[in-house]
Design a protein around this motif. Structure first.
Motif, short mmCIF file in Angstrom:
data_model
loop_
_atom_site.label_atom_id
_atom_site.label_comp_id
_atom_site.label_asym_id
_atom_site.label_seq_id
_atom_site.Cartn_x
_atom_site.Cartn_y
_atom_site.Cartn_z
N MET A 107 0.84 -1.21 0.00
CA MET A 107 0.00 0.00 0.00
C MET A 107 0.87 1.25 0.00
O MET A 107 0.58 2.21 -0.72
CB MET A 107 -0.95 -0.01 1.19
N GLU A 108 1.95 1.25 0.80
CA GLU A 108 2.86 2.39 0.82
C GLU A 108 3.51 2.58 -0.55
O GLU A 108 3.64 3.70 -1.03
CB GLU A 108 3.95 2.17 1.87
N TYR A 109 3.91 1.47 -1.16
CA TYR A 109 4.54 1.53 -2.47
C TYR A 109 3.56 2.07 -3.51
O TYR A 109 3.93 2.89 -4.34
CB TYR A 109 5.05 0.14 -2.86
N GLY A 110 2.30 1.62 -3.44
CA GLY A 110 1.28 2.11 -4.36
C GLY A 110 1.05 3.61 -4.22
O GLY A 110 0.92 4.33 -5.22
N ARG A 111 1.01 4.10 -2.97
CA ARG A 111 0.85 5.54 -2.74
C ARG A 111 2.04 6.31 -3.31
O ARG A 111 1.88 7.38 -3.90
CB ARG A 111 0.69 5.83 -1.26
N HIS A 112 3.23 5.76 -3.14
CA HIS A 112 4.44 6.41 -3.66
C HIS A 112 4.38 6.50 -5.18
O HIS A 112 4.68 7.54 -5.76
CB HIS A 112 5.68 5.63 -3.20
N ILE A 113 3.98 5.41 -5.84
CA ILE A 113 3.89 5.41 -7.29
C ILE A 113 2.84 6.41 -7.76
O ILE A 113 3.06 7.15 -8.73
CB ILE A 113 3.57 3.98 -7.81
N ASP A 114 1.69 6.48 -7.08
CA ASP A 114 0.66 7.46 -7.43
C ASP A 114 1.20 8.89 -7.32
O ASP A 114 0.92 9.74 -8.18
CB ASP A 114 -0.56 7.32 -6.52
N GLU A 115 1.97 9.14 -6.28
CA GLU A 115 2.55 10.46 -6.08
C GLU A 115 3.52 10.81 -7.20
O GLU A 115 3.51 11.93 -7.72
CB GLU A 115 3.27 10.49 -4.72
N VAL A 116 4.35 9.85 -7.59
CA VAL A 116 5.31 10.08 -8.68
C VAL A 116 4.57 10.36 -9.98
O VAL A 116 4.92 11.28 -10.73
CB VAL A 116 6.25 8.85 -8.83
N ILE A 117 3.50 9.61 -10.26
CA ILE A 117 2.72 9.82 -11.49
C ILE A 117 2.07 11.20 -11.47
O ILE A 117 2.07 11.91 -12.48
CB ILE A 117 1.68 8.70 -11.66
N ARG A 118 1.51 11.59 -10.31
CA ARG A 118 0.90 12.93 -10.21
C ARG A 118 1.92 14.02 -10.48
O ARG A 118 1.63 15.01 -11.16
CB ARG A 118 0.26 13.12 -8.84
N LYS A 119 3.13 13.87 -9.94
CA LYS A 119 4.18 14.87 -10.17
C LYS A 119 4.55 14.94 -11.64
O LYS A 119 4.76 16.02 -12.19
CB LYS A 119 5.41 14.54 -9.33
N LEU A 120 4.64 13.77 -12.29
CA LEU A 120 4.96 13.75 -13.72
C LEU A 120 3.86 14.41 -14.53
O LEU A 120 4.14 15.17 -15.47
CB LEU A 120 5.18 12.32 -14.18
N GLU A 121 2.61 14.14 -14.20
CA GLU A 121 1.49 14.76 -14.91
C GLU A 121 1.47 16.26 -14.69
O GLU A 121 1.18 17.03 -15.61
CB GLU A 121 0.17 14.13 -14.46
N HIS A 122 1.79 16.68 -13.47
CA HIS A 122 1.81 18.10 -13.15
C HIS A 122 2.93 18.80 -13.93
O HIS A 122 2.74 19.92 -14.42
CB HIS A 122 2.01 18.30 -11.64
N ASN A 123 4.09 18.16 -14.07
CA ASN A 123 5.21 18.75 -14.82
C ASN A 123 4.91 18.83 -16.32
O ASN A 123 5.41 19.72 -16.99
CB ASN A 123 6.48 17.93 -14.58
N ASP A 124 4.12 17.90 -16.85
CA ASP A 124 3.77 17.92 -18.27
C ASP A 124 2.86 19.10 -18.60
O ASP A 124 2.88 19.61 -19.71
CB ASP A 124 3.09 16.61 -18.68
#
Length: 125
Positions: A107-124
Motif C-alpha cells: 500500500m505504501e509503495y502504491g501511494r508512492h507510485i501514485d505520487e510520482v505519477i501525479r508529479k509527472l502529470e503536473h510537470n507535463d
C-alpha cells in the motif's frame, strides 16, 4: 516456476484462519485495531508460510505507525503457537508450516507510485 495451485489454496486457507482468529480469538492488546492479513505465501514443501500483515492506521504520524506495526508483529509472533495449532486442527496437513509474519508494504509503495505519477502529470502541464 510459478507458485503451485496447492500452495495457493493452503495459503488462502491459512489467511482465512488467521483473519478469523484476529477478529474473535486473539485478545492481545497489541493486536487491537484494524489489522488485516493481505496474503500468505507457502513454500513448495509446506515448511514455511510467510504471512503479510497490513495495519490500517489513520493517524498520519509515521513514527507512531512504525511503532504500531512493530507491536502488532510482536503480538502475532507471541500467538504463533496458538495460530499453528488452530491451522493444524482445521487443515489436514502432515506438517503445519512455520509462520513468518512480515509487514505488507504494497500500500505504501502504491501511494508512492501514485505520487510520482501525479508529479509527472503536473510537470507535463
Amino acid at each position: 516456476m510459478g507458485k503451485g495451485y496447492r500452495q495457493g489454496r493452503i495459503g488462502e486457507e491459512i489467511r482465512k484462519i488467521i483473519s478469523r482468529m484476529l477478529l474473535r480469538e486473539l485478545k492481545d492488546p497489541r493486536l487491537s485495531g484494524m489489522i488485516s492479513i493481505t496474503g500468505v505465501d507457502v513454500t513448495r514443501d509446506n515448511s514455511y508460510a510467510t504471512c503479510y500483515v497490513t495495519i490500517l492506521d489513520t493517524s498520519g504520524d509515521e513514527e507512531k505507525e512504525h511503532e504500531r506495526q512493530a507491536q502488532a508483529i510482536e503480538g502475532l509472533e507471541s500467538a504463533r503457537g496458538l495460530i499453528r495449532r488452530e491451522i493444524g486442527k482445521e487443515i489436514k496437513l502432515r506438517h503445519v508450516p512455520e509462520l513468518i509474519f512480515k509487514i505488507d508494504r504494497s500500500m505504501e509503495y502504491g501511494r508512492h507510485i501514485d505520487e510520482v505519477i501525479r508529479k509527472l502529470e503536473h510537470n507535463d502541464e
